[in-house]
Design a protein around this motif. Structure first.
Motif, PDB file in Angstrom:
ATOM      1  N   SER A  44      38.950  47.130  34.869  1.00 35.32           N
ATOM      2  CA  SER A  44      38.924  48.007  36.046  1.00 35.32           C
ATOM      3  C   SER A  44      40.312  48.484  36.440  1.00 35.32           C
ATOM      4  O   SER A  44      40.468  49.492  37.103  1.00 35.32           O
ATOM      5  N   ASP A  73      24.880  33.066  44.325  1.00 34.77           N
ATOM      6  CA  ASP A  73      25.229  31.757  44.900  1.00 34.77           C
ATOM      7  C   ASP A  73      26.059  31.912  46.187  1.00 34.77           C
ATOM      8  O   ASP A  73      26.183  30.964  46.950  1.00 34.77           O
ATOM      9  N   SER A  96      41.788  40.159  32.721  1.00 33.33           N
ATOM     10  CA  SER A  96      41.168  41.391  33.210  1.00 33.33           C
ATOM     11  C   SER A  96      42.081  42.598  33.032  1.00 33.33           C
ATOM     12  O   SER A  96      41.913  43.599  33.685  1.00 33.33           O
ATOM     13  N   ALA A 150      26.058  34.596  37.819  1.00 39.41           N
ATOM     14  CA  ALA A 150      26.625  34.283  36.499  1.00 39.41           C
ATOM     15  C   ALA A 150      27.150  32.852  36.500  1.00 39.41           C
ATOM     16  O   ALA A 150      27.171  32.178  35.478  1.00 39.41           O
ATOM     17  N   ALA A 151      27.542  32.391  37.683  1.00 36.88           N
ATOM     18  CA  ALA A 151      28.099  31.043  37.782  1.00 36.88           C
ATOM     19  C   ALA A 151      27.028  29.972  37.580  1.00 36.88           C
ATOM     20  O   ALA A 151      27.326  28.886  37.094  1.00 36.88           O
ATOM     21  N   GLY A 182      35.174  30.651  34.261  1.00 37.64           N
ATOM     22  CA  GLY A 182      35.617  31.072  35.592  1.00 37.64           C
ATOM     23  C   GLY A 182      36.559  32.260  35.619  1.00 37.64           C
ATOM     24  O   GLY A 182      36.424  33.155  36.437  1.00 37.64           O
ATOM     25  N   GLU A 183      37.519  32.299  34.724  1.00 37.10           N
ATOM     26  CA  GLU A 183      38.515  33.372  34.774  1.00 37.10           C
ATOM     27  C   GLU A 183      38.598  34.080  33.430  1.00 37.10           C
ATOM     28  O   GLU A 183      38.529  33.458  32.376  1.00 37.10           O
ATOM     29  N   ASN A 212      25.373  40.517  41.500  1.00 33.51           N
ATOM     30  CA  ASN A 212      25.909  39.226  41.049  1.00 33.51           C
ATOM     31  C   ASN A 212      26.397  38.374  42.233  1.00 33.51           C
ATOM     32  O   ASN A 212      26.517  38.848  43.347  1.00 33.51           O
ATOM     33  N   LYS A 213      26.679  37.128  41.917  1.00 29.27           N
ATOM     34  CA  LYS A 213      27.201  36.113  42.862  1.00 29.27           C
ATOM     35  C   LYS A 213      26.146  35.766  43.925  1.00 29.27           C
ATOM     36  O   LYS A 213      26.441  35.623  45.101  1.00 29.27           O
ATOM     37  N   GLY A 220      36.359  42.807  39.736  1.00 29.99           N
ATOM     38  CA  GLY A 220      36.010  41.486  40.256  1.00 29.99           C
ATOM     39  C   GLY A 220      34.531  41.294  40.586  1.00 29.99           C
ATOM     40  O   GLY A 220      34.140  40.258  41.130  1.00 29.99           O
ATOM     41  N   ALA A 221      33.685  42.274  40.249  1.00 29.84           N
ATOM     42  CA  ALA A 221      32.253  42.138  40.566  1.00 29.84           C
ATOM     43  C   ALA A 221      31.594  41.055  39.720  1.00 29.84           C
ATOM     44  O   ALA A 221      30.528  40.535  40.065  1.00 29.84           O
ATOM     45  N   GLY A 222      32.243  40.737  38.588  1.00 32.17           N
ATOM     46  CA  GLY A 222      31.687  39.707  37.708  1.00 32.17           C
ATOM     47  C   GLY A 222      31.097  40.279  36.431  1.00 32.17           C
ATOM     48  O   GLY A 222      30.240  39.653  35.801  1.00 32.17           O
ATOM     49  N   LYS A 223      31.592  41.435  36.033  1.00 35.99           N
ATOM     50  CA  LYS A 223      31.068  42.080  34.805  1.00 35.99           C
ATOM     51  C   LYS A 223      31.247  41.166  33.595  1.00 35.99           C
ATOM     52  O   LYS A 223      30.311  40.913  32.846  1.00 35.99           O
ATOM     53  N   SER A 224      32.486  40.681  33.414  1.00 33.45           N
ATOM     54  CA  SER A 224      32.743  39.826  32.244  1.00 33.45           C
ATOM     55  C   SER A 224      31.937  38.537  32.336  1.00 33.45           C
ATOM     56  O   SER A 224      31.384  38.063  31.338  1.00 33.45           O
ATOM     57  N   ALA A 225      31.851  37.980  33.543  1.00 37.21           N
ATOM     58  CA  ALA A 225      31.117  36.720  33.719  1.00 37.21           C
ATOM     59  C   ALA A 225      29.644  36.897  33.340  1.00 37.21           C
ATOM     60  O   ALA A 225      29.059  36.044  32.657  1.00 37.21           O
TER      61      ALA A 225
END
Ligand SMILES: Nc1nc2c(ncn2[C@@H]2O[C@H](COP(=O)(O)OP(=O)(O)OP(=O)(O)O)[C@@H](O)[C@H]2O)c(=O)[nH]1
Length: 203
Positions: free
Chosen positions: A60, A123, A34, A151-152, A30-31, A120-121, A13-18
Motif C-alpha cells: 500500500s 476478533d 509491507s 485472519a488471526a 503477525g508481521e 477482517n479483524k 494495514g487492513a490485513g491483506k497479507s494476513a
C-alpha cells in the motif's frame, strides 16, 4: 491446468497479507514486510481440477502501487477487497475500490466481476466501527461475496471464501473464452516487469 489470477486490494494495514497467508499456509504470521509488492504462486486442486493460482498482494505504501488500480484491474480475474471492521476509513476505501473495479470492467466484462469483500479483524469486535449489516448491504449492491473473518484466529472461513471466489472465477472464465488469455498474458509480462519488479513467491 487453469490459470487463476487474483488481486488483493484494500487499505494499508487492513490485513491483506494476513488473510492471504492464512489461506495459502493455514498460518497467521503477525508481521509482514509491507514495503514490497508480492506475487504469490500456488498450485491447488478444487472440485478435482488442477489450478495454477497467482495472487498479487500490493504494497500500500509504495509508489508502484499507485498503478494498482490500473494494471491489476485488467490483469486479475477476481478480487479480494479487504477492510478492517474496527476501521471505518478502511471500509470507505473498500467501497471506493469496489466502484473502481466495476467502472473499469464495465465495457469488457459482460457477467459479474468475481469479487469478495472481506471484513477482517473480527476478533476486534469490541472496537467495531462497521456493522456487519452495512457491509453485507454493500456486498449485495455490488453483487459480491461477503464474509467477516479473523485472519488471526480462523482458517476455515477464509479458505471457504477463497474457494467460492475461485469457483466463481472459473465460471466466468468459461464464458470469457480466449479473450482473457490473450490480453491477460500481455498484461502479465508488463506487470511483472513494471510493477512487481520480478518478485514472486511460492507458498
Ligand atoms: N487482531 C488482528 N490483527 C490482525 C489481523 N489480521 C492482520 N492483523 C494485523 O494487522 C496488521 C496489518 O496486517 P497486514 O497483513 O500486514 O496488512 P496489509 O493490508 O497487508 O498491510 P500493507 O502491506 O501495509 O498494505 C499486522 O500487525 C497484523 O498482525 C486479524 O485478523 N486480527
Amino acid at each position: 491446468m487453469n490459470d487463476i489470477k487474483l488481486a488483493l486490494l484494500g487499505s494499508e494495514g487492513a490485513g491483506k497479507s494476513a488473510v492471504l497467508v492464512r489461506f495459502l499456509t493455514k498460518r497467521f504470521i503477525g508481521e509482514y514486510a509491507s514495503n514490497t509488492n508480492s506475487l504469490y504462486h500456488k498450485r491447488l486442486s478444487i472440485d478435482g481440477r488442477q489450478l495454477n493460482l497467482e495472487v498479487f498482494d500490493p504494497c500500500s505504501q509504495s509508489e508502484e502501487s499507485r498503478c494498482i488500480l490500473e494494471e491489476p484491474l485488467d490483469w486479475a480475474d477476481g478480487f479480494v477487497v479487504v477492510y478492517t471492521i474496527s476501521d471505518r476509513r478502511s471500509f470507505l476505501n473498500a467501497k471506493n475500490i469496489l466502484a473502481q473495479i466495476k467502472e473499469s470492467r464495465r465495457e469488457t466484462c459482460k457477467g459479474e466481476v468475481p469479487i469478495c469483500l472481506v471484513g477482517n479483524k473480527q476478533d476486534l469486535c469490541h472496537s467495531r466501527q462497521v456493522s456487519e449489516e452495512e457491509a453485507r448491504f454493500l456486498a449485495q449492491e455490488n453483487k459480491c461475496l461477503f464474509q467477516e473473518v479473523s485472519a488471526a484466529e480462523n482458517y476455515l472461513e477464509i479458505s471457504n471464501l477463497f474457494t467460492k471466489l475461485i469457483r466463481h472465477v472459473m465460471e466466468q472464465l468459461k464464458h470469457r473464452g480466449d479473450r482473457r488469455r490473450y490480453s491477460g498474458s500481455k498484461s502479465m509480462a508488463k506487470l511483472i516487469n513494471n510493477v512487481f519488479g520480478k518478485r514472486r513467491k511460492s507458498v
